[in-house]
Design a protein around this motif. Structure first.
Motif, PDB file in Angstrom:
ATOM      1  N   ILE A  72      -9.926  68.906  38.231  1.00  0.00           N
ATOM      2  CA  ILE A  72      -8.507  69.086  37.935  1.00  0.00           C
ATOM      3  C   ILE A  72      -8.098  68.256  36.715  1.00  0.00           C
ATOM      4  O   ILE A  72      -7.265  68.659  35.923  1.00  0.00           O
ATOM      5  CB  ILE A  72      -7.640  68.714  39.164  1.00  0.00           C
ATOM      6  CG1 ILE A  72      -8.068  69.528  40.393  1.00  0.00           C
ATOM      7  CG2 ILE A  72      -6.154  68.894  38.865  1.00  0.00           C
ATOM      8  CD1 ILE A  72      -7.973  71.026  40.271  1.00  0.00           C
ATOM      9  N   LEU A 118      -3.760  78.239  40.095  1.00  0.00           N
ATOM     10  CA  LEU A 118      -4.522  78.088  41.341  1.00  0.00           C
ATOM     11  C   LEU A 118      -5.082  79.426  41.804  1.00  0.00           C
ATOM     12  O   LEU A 118      -6.217  79.501  42.267  1.00  0.00           O
ATOM     13  CB  LEU A 118      -3.647  77.462  42.422  1.00  0.00           C
ATOM     14  CG  LEU A 118      -3.221  76.020  42.155  1.00  0.00           C
ATOM     15  CD1 LEU A 118      -2.144  75.591  43.133  1.00  0.00           C
ATOM     16  CD2 LEU A 118      -4.423  75.094  42.229  1.00  0.00           C
ATOM     17  N   GLU A 151       3.945  76.306  46.770  1.00  0.00           N
ATOM     18  CA  GLU A 151       3.870  74.858  46.890  1.00  0.00           C
ATOM     19  C   GLU A 151       4.690  74.425  48.100  1.00  0.00           C
ATOM     20  O   GLU A 151       5.811  74.890  48.297  1.00  0.00           O
ATOM     21  CB  GLU A 151       4.403  74.186  45.629  1.00  0.00           C
ATOM     22  CG  GLU A 151       4.202  72.694  45.641  1.00  0.00           C
ATOM     23  CD  GLU A 151       4.564  72.044  44.317  1.00  0.00           C
ATOM     24  OE1 GLU A 151       4.354  70.823  44.203  1.00  0.00           O
ATOM     25  OE2 GLU A 151       5.049  72.736  43.410  1.00  0.00           O
ATOM     26  N   HIS A 194       1.032  67.758  46.394  1.00  0.00           N
ATOM     27  CA  HIS A 194      -0.126  68.524  45.942  1.00  0.00           C
ATOM     28  C   HIS A 194      -0.611  69.473  47.039  1.00  0.00           C
ATOM     29  O   HIS A 194      -1.772  69.856  47.069  1.00  0.00           O
ATOM     30  CB  HIS A 194      -1.256  67.579  45.528  1.00  0.00           C
ATOM     31  CG  HIS A 194      -0.891  66.700  44.376  1.00  0.00           C
ATOM     32  ND1 HIS A 194      -0.812  67.174  43.093  1.00  0.00           N
ATOM     33  CD2 HIS A 194      -0.561  65.389  44.314  1.00  0.00           C
ATOM     34  CE1 HIS A 194      -0.460  66.192  42.292  1.00  0.00           C
ATOM     35  NE2 HIS A 194      -0.292  65.101  43.007  1.00  0.00           N
ATOM     36  N   TYR A 231      -0.277  73.126  49.209  1.00  0.00           N
ATOM     37  CA  TYR A 231       0.088  74.520  48.982  1.00  0.00           C
ATOM     38  C   TYR A 231      -0.235  75.353  50.217  1.00  0.00           C
ATOM     39  O   TYR A 231      -1.056  74.964  51.044  1.00  0.00           O
ATOM     40  CB  TYR A 231      -0.691  75.096  47.783  1.00  0.00           C
ATOM     41  CG  TYR A 231      -0.289  74.490  46.474  1.00  0.00           C
ATOM     42  CD1 TYR A 231       0.636  75.103  45.657  1.00  0.00           C
ATOM     43  CD2 TYR A 231      -0.828  73.273  46.076  1.00  0.00           C
ATOM     44  CE1 TYR A 231       1.012  74.534  44.456  1.00  0.00           C
ATOM     45  CE2 TYR A 231      -0.451  72.686  44.869  1.00  0.00           C
ATOM     46  CZ  TYR A 231       0.468  73.332  44.068  1.00  0.00           C
ATOM     47  OH  TYR A 231       0.847  72.757  42.888  1.00  0.00           O
ATOM     48  N   GLN A 248      -4.963  71.457  49.683  1.00  0.00           N
ATOM     49  CA  GLN A 248      -4.506  70.361  48.838  1.00  0.00           C
ATOM     50  C   GLN A 248      -5.240  70.410  47.519  1.00  0.00           C
ATOM     51  O   GLN A 248      -6.440  70.721  47.476  1.00  0.00           O
ATOM     52  CB  GLN A 248      -4.781  69.012  49.482  1.00  0.00           C
ATOM     53  CG  GLN A 248      -3.917  68.703  50.678  1.00  0.00           C
ATOM     54  CD  GLN A 248      -4.204  67.295  51.178  1.00  0.00           C
ATOM     55  OE1 GLN A 248      -5.347  66.869  51.211  1.00  0.00           O
ATOM     56  NE2 GLN A 248      -3.158  66.592  51.556  1.00  0.00           N
ATOM     57  N   VAL A 249      -4.516  70.078  46.457  1.00  0.00           N
ATOM     58  CA  VAL A 249      -5.143  69.932  45.149  1.00  0.00           C
ATOM     59  C   VAL A 249      -5.514  68.465  45.002  1.00  0.00           C
ATOM     60  O   VAL A 249      -4.659  67.590  45.051  1.00  0.00           O
ATOM     61  CB  VAL A 249      -4.197  70.374  44.015  1.00  0.00           C
ATOM     62  CG1 VAL A 249      -4.825  70.124  42.665  1.00  0.00           C
ATOM     63  CG2 VAL A 249      -3.826  71.839  44.182  1.00  0.00           C
ATOM     64  N   LEU A 304     -10.178  71.733  45.207  1.00  0.00           N
ATOM     65  CA  LEU A 304      -9.225  72.241  46.189  1.00  0.00           C
ATOM     66  C   LEU A 304      -9.827  72.113  47.579  1.00  0.00           C
ATOM     67  O   LEU A 304     -10.935  72.582  47.828  1.00  0.00           O
ATOM     68  CB  LEU A 304      -8.897  73.704  45.910  1.00  0.00           C
ATOM     69  CG  LEU A 304      -8.482  74.053  44.474  1.00  0.00           C
ATOM     70  CD1 LEU A 304      -8.258  75.545  44.337  1.00  0.00           C
ATOM     71  CD2 LEU A 304      -7.256  73.276  44.061  1.00  0.00           C
TER      72      LEU A 304
END
Length: 117
Positions: free
Chosen positions: A9, A19, A59, A63, A65, A95-96, A101
């Motif tokens: 990232i 994403l 979102e 972080h 989603y 989660q990022v 991911l």
């Protein structure tokens, strides 16, 4: 169950569209866990290969989603004269993280009768 897609990232602020592009490149790696065990529908339920489609990515905060997706599954039982195709829509959170991911996939399975005792 956690499933991880490695993707550097590098501190980027990724949009849901970014994403989506990343996930679609690695979809085959997470497809099976996302579909899970379809026996909770029926012992004869089968996933229709390559039918998984991402519907949206939203979102949920920080972080984190939520990804909504759908796929097609079929049931065929000649003895009962059943031949049906169905679409199912589900969602998964992820989660990022700096290194990729991380998906939090809920295991869906019909357990065995012996497991219920």
């Amino acid at each position: 169950m956690k499933k991880f897609i490695p993707y550097p990232i590098n501190g980027e602020n990724l949009t849901p569209s970014d994403l989506l592009q990343i996930i679609e490149r690695y979809l085959s790696e997470i497809e099976e866990p996302l579909i899970g065990d379809l026996t909770y529908f029926s012992e004869n339920a089968r996933y229709e290969p390559n039918s998984l489609q991402i519907m949206s990515i939203d979102e949920t905060g920080g972080h984190c989603y939520s990804m909504n997706f759908q796929f097609r599954w079929t049931i065929f039982n000649g003895c009962l004269d059943i031949n049906a195709q169905e679409f199912t829509t589900q969602s998964v959170t992820f989660q990022v993280k700096p290194e990729g991911l991380e998906f939090d996939i809920i295991d869906l399975f019909k357990g065995l009768a012996a497991e219920e005792l």
